[in-house]
Enzyme design. Sequence first.
Site, PDB file in Angstrom:
ATOM      1  N   TYR A 197       0.817  -1.219   0.000  1.00 41.41           N
ATOM      2  CA  TYR A 197       0.000   0.000   0.000  1.00 41.41           C
ATOM      3  C   TYR A 197       0.853   1.272   0.000  1.00 41.41           C
ATOM      4  CZ  TYR A 197      -4.167  -2.840   0.954  1.00 41.41           C
ATOM      5  OH  TYR A 197      -5.192  -3.754   0.895  1.00 41.41           O
TER       6      TYR A 197
ATOM      7  N   ASP B 240      -3.432 -17.991   1.145  1.00 43.01           N
ATOM      8  CA  ASP B 240      -4.608 -18.613   0.522  1.00 43.01           C
ATOM      9  C   ASP B 240      -5.193 -19.674   1.441  1.00 43.01           C
ATOM     10  OD1 ASP B 240      -2.126 -19.766   0.025  1.00 43.01           O
ATOM     11  OD2 ASP B 240      -2.667 -20.586  -1.930  1.00 43.01           O
TER      12      ASP B 240
ATOM     13  N   ASP C 125      -5.523  -6.731   5.580  1.00 40.26           N
ATOM     14  CA  ASP C 125      -6.722  -5.989   5.179  1.00 40.26           C
ATOM     15  C   ASP C 125      -7.815  -6.978   4.782  1.00 40.26           C
ATOM     16  OD1 ASP C 125      -8.406  -4.006   4.362  1.00 40.26           O
ATOM     17  OD2 ASP C 125      -7.234  -3.375   2.629  1.00 40.26           O
TER      18      ASP C 125
ATOM     19  N   ASP D  80     -11.180  -8.503   7.262  1.00 36.43           N
ATOM     20  CA  ASP D  80     -12.582  -8.332   6.843  1.00 36.43           C
ATOM     21  C   ASP D  80     -13.295  -9.675   6.822  1.00 36.43           C
ATOM     22  OD1 ASP D  80     -12.370  -5.616   6.514  1.00 36.43           O
ATOM     23  OD2 ASP D  80     -13.319  -5.612   4.538  1.00 36.43           O
TER      24      ASP D  80
END
Length: 360
Positions: free
Chosen positions: A141, A224, A248, A252
Amino acid sequence: MSKRILVLPGDGIGPEIVDEAIKVLATLRDEFGLDVDLDEALVGGGAYDAVGHPLPDATLELAQEADAVLLGAVGGPKWEPLDIAVRPEKGLLGLRSELGLFANLRPAILYPQLADASTLKAEVVSGLDIMIVRELTGGIYFGQPRGVRTLDSGEREGFNTLVYRESEIERIVRVAMAIAGKRDGRVCSVDKANVLECTELWREVAVRVGSENPQVELSHMYVDNAAMQLVREPKQFDVMVTTNMFGDILSDCAAMLTGSIGMLPSASLDENGKGMYEPIHGSAPDIAGQGVANPLATILSVAMLLRYSFDESGLADRVEQAVNRVLDDGLRTADILSAGTREVGTVEMGDAVVTALRAD
Ligand code: NAD
């Protein structure tokens, strides 16, 4: 000396939910001896409208001087057409990087009273209590170079850079180890070491920090597989530590295991424990101004603030117990409503938590 909290209500439902958190803080100050002063400032879209930038200098200065920051949420459709450099989210990213908030703590806790809210079977998620520790100021990011360039062929190509220094990996893994030491003593470090050199280094450093903390059990998982395991058997995890982007996404996913985005707080800490505290959800423009938003994630963010920045675990416990009591009493905002419970609005929910605090 009084501690100072900078309150940043932000946009959308931000001011509504932050008002309820302020009620809780004021009660702790007036009736439970919490020595605290509150300041308030603009951030996000409202700040852009007022002064042309989502993170005004005055706000940043107050944030730097404060002992902790409590944020509502920023953003909304009104500001989406703006240049990316001045979009509300830039205000948040700016605060995180200017304050050096490198450690993002995102608990995913399933309150037993809300077991029905999860889309997974109750037996898979009941009792869920995971802490995701996400690196927040590095990785893809922030990595340079980044951008979109035009190739000789005329086709455009987008690019970003995943980059981590050893010191950045070391300090975030140390945070995870310290937190695990106060919980179940297990850290799972999540990487993609089979494909990405950067996270091969991540794993190597995690192993080194792990060897300095033999009391904590360290394991590793590819991202994964971690995503799959979070949905398959989430209770296998205690603390997960990972990069900015993986964190991130995984946080979530973990949040939704609990089924209630309006319930989950977060903390972002610097090296000295100063932090910014905010609910994990956004500004919910679809329900802003209706008085129906769930203020509990913001109130629980106050509990995290008390625990991690003010070392007031007793008061943090009280706030969490008050939230539990309100849920036990069957009060629910619309997002967590289920059969046999009573729907309340934002203000009534905040008032109920204050009443429960006093009753303890
Ligand atoms: P969102 O989290 O705002 O909303 C997603 C859904 O959850 C909506 O249906 C909303 O009504 C509901 N919801 C969220 N919080 C709730 C609460 N406390 N009580 C009840 N329901 C709640 O995500 P989004 O819609 O993708 O984003 C809306 C805006 O928020 C965008 O501008 C986005 O950039 C911004 N955003 C800000 C932050 C932040 O400030 N940290 C985080 C995420 C998104």
